[in-house]
Structures are given as structure tokens and as C-alpha cells.
Design an enzyme around this catalytic site. Structure first.
Site, mmCIF file in Angstrom:
data_model
loop_
_atom_site.group_PDB
_atom_site.id
_atom_site.type_symbol
_atom_site.label_atom_id
_atom_site.label_comp_id
_atom_site.label_asym_id
_atom_site.label_seq_id
_atom_site.Cartn_x
_atom_site.Cartn_y
_atom_site.Cartn_z
ATOM 1 N N GLY A 79 -23.875 4.839 1.437
ATOM 2 C CA GLY A 79 -22.750 5.346 0.649
ATOM 3 C C GLY A 79 -22.975 5.073 -0.826
ATOM 4 N N LYS B 117 0.868 -1.185 0.000
ATOM 5 C CA LYS B 117 0.000 0.000 0.000
ATOM 6 C C LYS B 117 0.896 1.223 0.000
ATOM 7 C CE LYS B 117 -4.441 0.941 0.154
ATOM 8 N NZ LYS B 117 -5.563 0.149 -0.371
ATOM 9 N N GLY C 240 -21.861 5.872 -3.653
ATOM 10 C CA GLY C 240 -20.775 6.366 -4.520
ATOM 11 C C GLY C 240 -20.444 5.337 -5.576
ATOM 12 N N ASN C 241 -19.158 5.231 -5.936
ATOM 13 C CA ASN C 241 -18.758 4.290 -6.982
ATOM 14 C C ASN C 241 -19.178 2.854 -6.635
ATOM 15 O OD1 ASN C 241 -16.923 2.172 -8.033
ATOM 16 N ND2 ASN C 241 -16.082 3.830 -9.250
ATOM 17 N N ALA C 242 -18.650 2.340 -5.525
ATOM 18 C CA ALA C 242 -18.931 0.945 -5.176
ATOM 19 C C ALA C 242 -20.426 0.743 -4.880
ATOM 20 C CB ALA C 242 -18.080 0.536 -3.971
ATOM 21 N N GLY C 243 -21.018 1.621 -4.064
ATOM 22 C CA GLY C 243 -22.409 1.455 -3.618
ATOM 23 C C GLY C 243 -23.427 1.562 -4.737
HETATM 24 P P1 NAD Z 1 -16.801 7.092 -3.368
HETATM 25 O O1 NAD Z 1 -16.151 8.329 -2.880
HETATM 26 O O2 NAD Z 1 -17.130 6.960 -4.816
HETATM 27 O O3 NAD Z 1 -18.174 6.850 -2.576
HETATM 28 C C1 NAD Z 1 -18.323 6.990 -1.208
HETATM 29 C C2 NAD Z 1 -19.759 7.417 -0.917
HETATM 30 O O4 NAD Z 1 -19.966 7.425 0.479
HETATM 31 C C3 NAD Z 1 -20.083 8.825 -1.411
HETATM 32 O O5 NAD Z 1 -21.336 8.822 -2.063
HETATM 33 C C4 NAD Z 1 -20.163 9.663 -0.126
HETATM 34 O O6 NAD Z 1 -21.081 10.723 -0.228
HETATM 35 C C5 NAD Z 1 -20.665 8.605 0.833
HETATM 36 N N1 NAD Z 1 -20.451 8.911 2.241
HETATM 37 C C6 NAD Z 1 -19.384 9.510 2.825
HETATM 38 N N2 NAD Z 1 -19.601 9.634 4.157
HETATM 39 C C7 NAD Z 1 -20.802 9.079 4.390
HETATM 40 C C8 NAD Z 1 -21.569 8.876 5.565
HETATM 41 N N3 NAD Z 1 -21.130 9.266 6.751
HETATM 42 N N4 NAD Z 1 -22.785 8.260 5.455
HETATM 43 C C9 NAD Z 1 -23.240 7.856 4.260
HETATM 44 N N5 NAD Z 1 -22.560 8.013 3.119
HETATM 45 C C10 NAD Z 1 -21.350 8.614 3.191
HETATM 46 O O7 NAD Z 1 -15.858 5.901 -2.870
HETATM 47 P P2 NAD Z 1 -15.855 4.367 -3.344
HETATM 48 O O8 NAD Z 1 -14.748 4.160 -4.287
HETATM 49 O O9 NAD Z 1 -17.229 3.944 -3.708
HETATM 50 O O10 NAD Z 1 -15.418 3.655 -1.969
HETATM 51 C C11 NAD Z 1 -16.349 3.423 -0.939
HETATM 52 C C12 NAD Z 1 -15.787 2.368 0.007
HETATM 53 O O11 NAD Z 1 -15.509 1.187 -0.732
HETATM 54 C C13 NAD Z 1 -14.460 2.775 0.665
HETATM 55 O O12 NAD Z 1 -14.427 2.206 1.963
HETATM 56 C C14 NAD Z 1 -13.418 2.098 -0.201
HETATM 57 O O13 NAD Z 1 -12.214 1.843 0.507
HETATM 58 C C15 NAD Z 1 -14.151 0.820 -0.533
HETATM 59 N N6 NAD Z 1 -13.606 0.170 -1.734
HETATM 60 C C16 NAD Z 1 -13.759 0.737 -2.956
HETATM 61 C C17 NAD Z 1 -13.213 0.115 -4.057
HETATM 62 C C18 NAD Z 1 -13.400 0.683 -5.445
HETATM 63 O O14 NAD Z 1 -12.950 0.045 -6.403
HETATM 64 N N7 NAD Z 1 -14.062 1.810 -5.598
HETATM 65 C C19 NAD Z 1 -12.493 -1.091 -3.931
HETATM 66 C C20 NAD Z 1 -12.373 -1.668 -2.654
HETATM 67 C C21 NAD Z 1 -12.935 -1.021 -1.554
#
Ligand code: NAD
Length: 429
Positions: A231, A119, A233-236
Site C-alpha cells: 500500500g 468517530k 499511499g500516504n502512510a506507506g
Molecule cells: P491512501 O489512500 O493514501 O493509500 C492507500 C494505498 O493502498 C494506495 O496506494 C492504494 O493503491 C493501496 N491499496 C489499496 N488496495 C490495495 C491492495 N489490495 N493491495 C495493495 N495496495 C492497495 O491511504 P492512507 O491514508 O495511506 O491510509 C492507509 C492505511 O493507513 C489505512 O488503513 C488507514 O486507515 C491507515 N491510517 C492512515 C493514517 C493517515 O494519517 N494517513 C492514519 C492512521 C491510519
């Protein structure tokens, strides 16, 4: 006076965050006990192989020079080259990077892809940096870690506040220093530079495949099921979009601006379009606002925490009604909350399994780069499904064999494979 002192002490205690590397070592200790690991092997797995700290002078837009600190921790490469993302955040610490590099080691092992774990991170606040400052910082960092990365040594990827553009700058810097184009040195690249189709949705998609397996194991009929996502965002949002194609109805969602629910369910695609237009899920037509805790405790079959770490605390865990939790986020459940969920028979698909779709498709990107042969999105998705379903089955079998929760099962599988490799390699000299 004494009372004031006590209040201050209490505030300080509340502010002290657990050291993430100590948490990682504790998880390793538990797995080592189940695996009856030799003490020497356990000690080798408790120490990162290499930790690099770099000082990064950067010319800021105002003409002044600011020196940033960056890290790259290479935890273990017994099963293959080091692999792991790069995080830009003001809260980055060496212990955090060490913990994340250990978790990457177990994650690539659970996924059974031929990688170790690493990392990287830079202590910086990208939200307050211009594009030019960000590029100069990224290129300086890439040059500083260039001696220890490479397509067969250590392959970085994006993490919090880094993206495909960051990867392109790192690639260009590395290529300039090496004198040739070497796309396999980094993953999460733009498609035009050798990125893989399907990488953008891989984490959400992989988490869906593990949920489908969990539903089968728990005899839940997905056609009649419901789910909520914390959440969006991307993953959700990708999780929601793909999950609903298997039948379940999306009943609740949230982002940093708030949480919503709808009694009749919501169409994930319409919610994604609404969030793109307005910047939030809040205010989606037909929905009503609820608190974050209410969202996490909704009466749904599946809950997907996809925001930040420590989202589910013991108090919230007590009221969780979902039968399955699919951890898209890294570390969304605290260890104490985990105990509550386990006691209440909630089936938790742990982060190192549920969100491993991202690193699995990163691996597929790397293979395509090395082979100079590119696959269709359908081919990538079907390889992802095969790998993550097989990882789910290995972890589930371990959890049944040792009569432990899925998180401990995943650690037993992940640590066990690395330990076998370390043991058979032997100790140099
Ligand atoms: P992202 O920034 O695209 O999405 C995160 C979302 O969470 C946003 O919509 C944000 O508004 C929301 N958020 C932030 N604080 C919040 C809260 N207190 N309550 C509710 N929603 C809240 O990020 P992402 O890439 O989707 O990553 C999200 C999680 O998934 C992280 O923990 C990341 O480490 C994990 N993850 C992502 C990937 C990936 O490929 N994107 C891979 C492995 C793990």
C-alpha cells in the site's frame, strides 16, 4: 438440490463479515481479564457515551434532493475531549463507527495524549459525487453535528475519503454558526488555516520511530536490514521514504494495481516520483511483478502493511518471513492470523501504536491552535518522536510483564488508563 443449498449457504457464510463492534468488545474483554477490571467499569467501557444519527438532505447537481445518513459516535471522554476522524464510504455502518470510536479511545490512551475517542461517518460514495455535492453534504453534516462538537468537547479529523479541504468546510460551517473563528475545533486542516507542519507525514514517521524501537528490542541491525511496504499511499510511501534514512533497503512495494520487488533494492524517493508520474508502483525500472501474497511473504526483516484491513489472513501469515510487522493500516491482520504470527515469533507493532503518529500530531496541531503559537517542523517531529517512543516502551513493558503479544500489551495499557480515569471520576449522580 441439497448440494445447491449447501453451496448457497457457503457463499452466504463467506459473505458475512464479522461485526467490527463485536470484535472491539472481544478485545476489550481480553484486556479486562488481564486488568482484573471491576464488572461495572467493564460495562461502562463496553458502551459508547453518545451516538448521534443524522439525516442529511442535499441538493444534487441534477436538481433532485438526496437524503444521506451520517453518524457521530462519542465513545468515552474520561481522559479528555472526544477525538476521531470522519469517514465517507458507501460501506459505513453504525457498528463500524462504534468500533472505530472505541479503538480511538484506546489509541489516544496508549499515546498518552489527553483525549477520549470518537468517530464519524457518512454513508455515501464520494467517488461518484461532484465537488459541489461533496461540499454541500459536508456542510450539512457539520451543521448537524455542530451542537456536540467544539474545541473542548469533540475535535474531528480526516479519515477515509475526507481530507484537509473537507476539514476546511467543516471549520467554516462551525465558525459561521458560532460567529467566530475557532480553528481548534478540527485537526488535519490546511496549513493556511492553522494546520500543523509535519501532519502530512506524521503517520508514516511515527510508524518508523516504533520500528526503530522494535529493531532495538529484537537486536536487528537496521543498517543491514531490508523491508517491504504493502500500500504505497500516504502512510506507506512516507514510511518507506523515512525508513530508508535509517539504513534499511526497500525490496518490495505494492498498490491497488499490483506488487513489485527488486533484488537489488529500490530508492523510495524515486519510487514515489515514479508513482506520482504513472499512477502506480507497477513497472518501476529494474523491478519485477509479483503477487500480493508473494510481497507479504518476502524474505525481508520488516513488513509494513499500509493498505486496507484484513490484508494478512492465516494462510498468508504462515509464510510471513519478516521478523517485525509495523501496522500502518488499521486492522490489517485478522485475529486468526495474529495467532499464527505470535506462534511464529513475529514481532507485531499493533495498529493502535504503530499508526498513532497521525493522532499525536493532530493533538500537537490542537495545542498550537489553542496557544496561538506555531512550531517548526523539526519541533513537531521531535515531540512526536518523544511521545510515540514512550508509548512503545509502555506497551513493550506491559507485553513482557503479562507475557503477551504487543497487541494485547497495547490494549492492557490503553484500556487500563481509561479504566483508571472512569473509576476515579465515579458514577453520576
Ligand atoms: P491512501 O489512500 O493514501 O493509500 C492507500 C494505498 O493502498 C494506495 O496506494 C492504494 O493503491 C493501496 N491499496 C489499496 N488496495 C490495495 C491492495 N489490495 N493491495 C495493495 N495496495 C492497495 O491511504 P492512507 O491514508 O495511506 O491510509 C492507509 C492505511 O493507513 C489505512 O488503513 C488507514 O486507515 C491507515 N491510517 C492512515 C493514517 C493517515 O494519517 N494517513 C492514519 C492512521 C491510519
Amino acid at each position: 438440490m441439497a448440494q445447491k443449498y449447501e453451496v448457497r449457504q457457503m457463499q452466504q457464510t463467506q459473505q458475512v463479515k464479522p461485526n467490527p463492534f463485536e470484535n472491539a468488545l472481544e478485545q476489550l474483554r481480553i484486556a479486562a481479564e488481564y486488568l482484573k477490571l471491576d464488572d461495572g467499569i467493564h460495562q461502562m467501557l463496553a458502551h459508547p457515551k453518545r451516538q448521534l444519527t443524522v439525516s442529511l438532505p442535499v441538493k444534487m447537481d441534477n436538481g433532485q434532493t438526496h437524503v444521506y445518513t451520517g453518524y457521530r459516535v462519542q465513545y468515552n471522554d474520561a481522559r479528555g475531549p472526544f477525538k476521531g476522524g470522519i469517514r465517507y464510504h458507501p460501506g459505513v455502518t453504525l457498528d463500524e463507527v462504534k468500533a472505530l470510536s472505541a479503538w480511538m479511545t484506546w489509541k489516544t490512551s496508549v499515546a498518552n495524549i489527553p483525549y477520549g475517542g470518537a468517530k464519524g461517518g457518512i454513508i455515501c460514495d464520494p467517488k461518484h459525487m461532484s465537488m459541489g455535492e461533496n461540499e454541500r453534504l459536508t456542510r450539512r453534516y457539520a451543521a448537524a453535528i455542530a451542537p456536540i462538537i467544539g474545541p473542548y468537547q469533540d475535535i474531528p479529523a480526516p479519515d477515509v475519503y475526507t481530507n484537509a479541504q473537507t476539514m476546511a468546510w467543516i471549520l467554516d460551517t462551525y465558525n459561521t454558526l458560532e460567529g467566530f473563528m475557532s480553528p481548534a475545533v478540527i485537526t488535519g486542516k490546511p496549513i493556511s488555516l492553522g494546520g500543523s507542519l509535519g501532519r502530512d507525514k506524521a503517520t508514516g514517521r511515527g510508524a518508523v520511530y516504533t520500528t526503530v524501537e522494535a529493531a532495538k528490542a529484537n537486536k536487528i541491525d537496521l543498517k543491514k536490514a531490508t523491508f517491504a511496504v504493502q500500500g504505497f499511499g500516504n502512510a506507506g510511501s512516507n514510511y518507506a521514504e523515512i525508513m530508508q534514512t535509517y539504513g534499511p533497503k526497500l525490496m518490495g512495494a505494492s498498490d491497488s494495481k499490483g506488487s513489485i520487488m527488486s533484488k537489488g533494492g529500490m530508492d523510495a524517493n524515486k519510487l514515489i516520483a515514479f508513482k506520482e508520474k504513472t499512477g502506480s508502483v507497477v513497472g518501476f525500472p529494474g523491478s519485477q511483478a509479483i503477487s500480493d501474497k508473494e510481497l507479504l511473504q518476502m524474505d525481508v526483516d520488516i513488513l509494513c502493511p499500509a493498505a486496507l484491513e484484513n490484508a494478512i489472513l492465516p494462510d498468508t501469515a504462515k509464510g510471513v518471513k519478516a521478523k517485525i510487522i509495523a501496522e500502518c493500516a488499521n486492522g490489517p491482520t485478522t485475529p486468526e492470523a495474529d495467532k499464527v504470527l505470535h506462534a511464529n515469533k513475529v514481532f507485531v507493532i499493533p495498529d493502535i501504536l504503530a499508526n498513532s503518529g497521525g493522532v499525536i500530531v493532530s493533538y500537537l496541531e490542537w495545542v498550537q491552535n489553542l496557544e496561538r503559537n506555531y512550531w517548526t517542523e523539526d519541533e513537531v517531529n521531535s515531540m512526536l518522536e518523544k511521545k510515540i517512543v514512550s508509548a512503545f516502551r509502555d506497551v513493550h513493558a506491559a507485553s513482557l510483564k503479562h507475557d503477551v503479544d504487543m497487541r494485547t500489551g497495547a490494549m492492557i495499557v490503553g484500556v487500563g488508563r481509561v479504566a483508571d480515569a472512569v473509576k476515579i471520576l465515579g458514577v453520576f449522580p
